[in-house]
Design a protein around this motif. Sequence first.
Motif, PDB file in Angstrom:
ATOM      1  N   ALA A 141       0.822  -1.211   0.000  1.00  0.00           N
ATOM      2  CA  ALA A 141       0.000   0.000   0.000  1.00  0.00           C
ATOM      3  C   ALA A 141       0.856   1.261   0.000  1.00  0.00           C
ATOM      4  CB  ALA A 141      -0.932  -0.006   1.205  1.00  0.00           C
ATOM      5  N   LEU A 144       2.219   2.661  -3.283  1.00  0.00           N
ATOM      6  CA  LEU A 144       1.239   3.229  -4.211  1.00  0.00           C
ATOM      7  C   LEU A 144       0.717   4.575  -3.721  1.00  0.00           C
ATOM      8  CD1 LEU A 144      -0.785  -0.041  -4.943  1.00  0.00           C
ATOM      9  CD2 LEU A 144       0.883   1.067  -6.433  1.00  0.00           C
ATOM     10  N   THR A 145       1.582   5.335  -3.020  1.00  0.00           N
ATOM     11  CA  THR A 145       1.187   6.647  -2.512  1.00  0.00           C
ATOM     12  C   THR A 145       2.108   7.731  -3.055  1.00  0.00           C
ATOM     13  OG1 THR A 145       2.559   6.412  -0.525  1.00  0.00           O
ATOM     14  CG2 THR A 145       0.275   5.649  -0.393  1.00  0.00           C
ATOM     15  N   TYR A 252      -8.397   5.244   1.965  1.00  0.00           N
ATOM     16  CA  TYR A 252      -7.189   4.441   1.804  1.00  0.00           C
ATOM     17  C   TYR A 252      -6.774   3.880   3.154  1.00  0.00           C
ATOM     18  CZ  TYR A 252      -3.047   2.896  -0.708  1.00  0.00           C
ATOM     19  OH  TYR A 252      -2.092   2.122  -1.318  1.00  0.00           O
ATOM     20  N   PRO A 259      -3.140   8.165  -2.155  1.00  0.00           N
ATOM     21  CA  PRO A 259      -2.862   7.047  -3.066  1.00  0.00           C
ATOM     22  C   PRO A 259      -2.746   7.507  -4.517  1.00  0.00           C
ATOM     23  CG  PRO A 259      -5.170   7.069  -2.436  1.00  0.00           C
ATOM     24  CD  PRO A 259      -4.508   8.148  -1.633  1.00  0.00           C
ATOM     25  N   THR A 260      -2.007   6.751  -5.300  1.00  0.00           N
ATOM     26  CA  THR A 260      -1.848   7.049  -6.730  1.00  0.00           C
ATOM     27  C   THR A 260      -2.819   6.245  -7.578  1.00  0.00           C
ATOM     28  OG1 THR A 260      -0.126   5.362  -6.895  1.00  0.00           O
ATOM     29  CG2 THR A 260       0.580   7.624  -6.439  1.00  0.00           C
ATOM     30  N   ASN A 263     -10.158   3.418  -5.991  1.00  0.00           N
ATOM     31  CA  ASN A 263     -10.657   2.209  -5.326  1.00  0.00           C
ATOM     32  C   ASN A 263     -11.206   1.169  -6.282  1.00  0.00           C
ATOM     33  OD1 ASN A 263     -12.988   3.461  -6.103  1.00  0.00           O
ATOM     34  ND2 ASN A 263     -13.849   3.689  -4.063  1.00  0.00           N
ATOM     35  N   TRP A 268      -6.071  -1.764  -4.606  1.00  0.00           N
ATOM     36  CA  TRP A 268      -6.534  -0.828  -3.581  1.00  0.00           C
ATOM     37  C   TRP A 268      -6.762  -1.536  -2.252  1.00  0.00           C
ATOM     38  CZ3 TRP A 268      -7.584   4.434  -3.254  1.00  0.00           C
ATOM     39  CH2 TRP A 268      -8.375   4.846  -2.184  1.00  0.00           C
TER      40      TRP A 268
END
Length: 670
Positions: A141, A144-145, A252, A259-260, A263, A268
Amino acid sequence: MESNHRKISSKTNHKRTYDVRLTEDTTCGIWFLKGPWLQRFANKKAYVFLYGLLGCVFSAAYAYFNGTITTLEKRFKIPSRTTGIITVGNDLSQLFVSVILSYYAGRGHRPRWMALGMYTVVLFCLLTALPHFLCGAGSDALTLTVEYRTHDRNSTIDALDRVQKKALCHRKNSTTSDCEMEGGNYSPQLILFIAQFISGIGGSLYYTLGVSYMDDNIKKSKTPALFSFSYFIRMLGPAVGYGLASFCLKLYISPSLTPTIDNNDPRWLGAWWLGWIILAIVIFIFASLLALFPKTLPRAAVRKELLKKQISKVNEKFEPEPELPTSFKDMLVTFKRLIYNPTLMLNNFAAIFYFLGYMPYWIFLPKYIETQYRQSASASSLITGSAGLVFSAIGILLSGLIISKYKPRARYLAAWNVIVGAISVLGIVSYAYLGCAENDNRAPLLPNGELNPVTECNSHCFCDYVKYNPVCSQDGTTTFISACHAGCRQSRKINGTEIFSDCSCILTNQTYLVDFNHTFHEGGFATPGNCSVDCLSKFYIFLIVVCLLKFSGATGRASNFLVTVRCVEEKDKPVAMGFGLMLMSLCAFVPSPILFGIILDKACLVWGKTCTGNGNCWLYNGKTLRYTMNFTAATFVLIGTLFDAGVWFFVKGLKIFDEEIELELEDLAS
């Protein structure tokens, strides 16, 4: 004058009886929280409402767990069979303690025992959220930010390049086996199991003591309506739980980070832990209020005294059977009395097979909707909670009002349960034929039933530990596990959308060679995400069938409850409820999640690989899952329906309402 004097004297005696009981068992409050201002709430309406509210939040907690299962599996790399074992934890504790607790607590102060049980549910909520605070959001996770990409940019650029290159097709000898270690961490799974085990204590006390306390303190004629009302409030719980799960999963997993991805991306991870904090606070408040109720409601105490006098008039030699003190010997005698009750045992066996068949839909329905109809985790939780709620509410309220008004005989109630079972079997069978067309990569299957992602077009790529990140071919007909499995060698962004190009497994008018030693001509391109599937029509039919089964099943709740509590002696009601819960835990609640978890895993096509083996399943064989899961469930429900037919046979002559008992007393008197 003498007649009026007798009436006044009679009223005075009743008032004295009421006052005596008020000082003993009918006082509302605990310790310093006592007084007339609390005593006004010592009535059946306040209890039914609060009991229903507490049940609503309690069932919301289990629905919330079911709604966040897929996120938990992704976060901690848990396969479905392990998830099934985790959910069995609360049933194991119910199996061990439900009978003993219901026997001893059933003769004590039941509201306080229920409150104590609910405090264990508060602990369950806090323990379930604990893995997040111990393990954090996880590397999957965090990468992916936006913050991960901007923090210490110089040191992370190389790492991001490696991740992006690893997701593409590359030489087998150009990288080492970069497997994931998180799948080998069993501490979150152990904590989740312990939390479930603790919650079973509270669940057994709530269900066994709550309904027996209600039936003992309410007129028999009003029991169906008030039971239906409390069950209606409790029935809102799944909607609340799944709605809360939908809300939390839209956030998130680490809300402070940006996040990049959105959902709808399969990678996600939502804030699954947040709802447990909210639920723990609400349950603690409601449980504390429940503990303030008296051991016996005042009006019920007076009503029992009048009934004893009425029976004494019919039979002058009548003496109330003395209540034996709680002991192990008396408990064994009570169990023997219940086992030799054919109506109760057949009703329990019917419930066992019903729960065996319905458990997978209560636990895995969000996952089922995700895999069969391509809905996001958030949407699946919202749909599961809202679908059928109105129909269930209408069913439970309508059945309770009809039973209270027309007071049908026990045989009519049992016959309706048989009809409900038949409708359920037909509905579950129809699920097997309501699925979407497959558009996934139809690569050959391995002997163990998994998808063989290695084909001629991507045999030159090293994709063993590439994370599941589906891409869709340019013509929109084929979904690949990842860009690597599609044979894509390059990626670039066009108008903010990532495009994978030079994909050797996507045919175009141009030719390509799969050998890195020769010139590689450009292949097709792919876009992120699954290819769209037109499945709305069958999905809507599925929801209609779900609503129908919700309605029919809800209409049978009140009748099933009445048969259970009327076929045993009044003093045996709490123990009968606990005994039934023990049987259902042993024969249904424990094996069913494990069995259907194995069925889910058997239908898995693509596993996430870790250093210790397989992690969670990313892709299922929809057709295999539909047939195996639904036909197995329908078989169990069919067997339960046959046992309900046995209940119909033995239930003849069972008295359900006060009026029937009073008529019997009048016949004896005459």
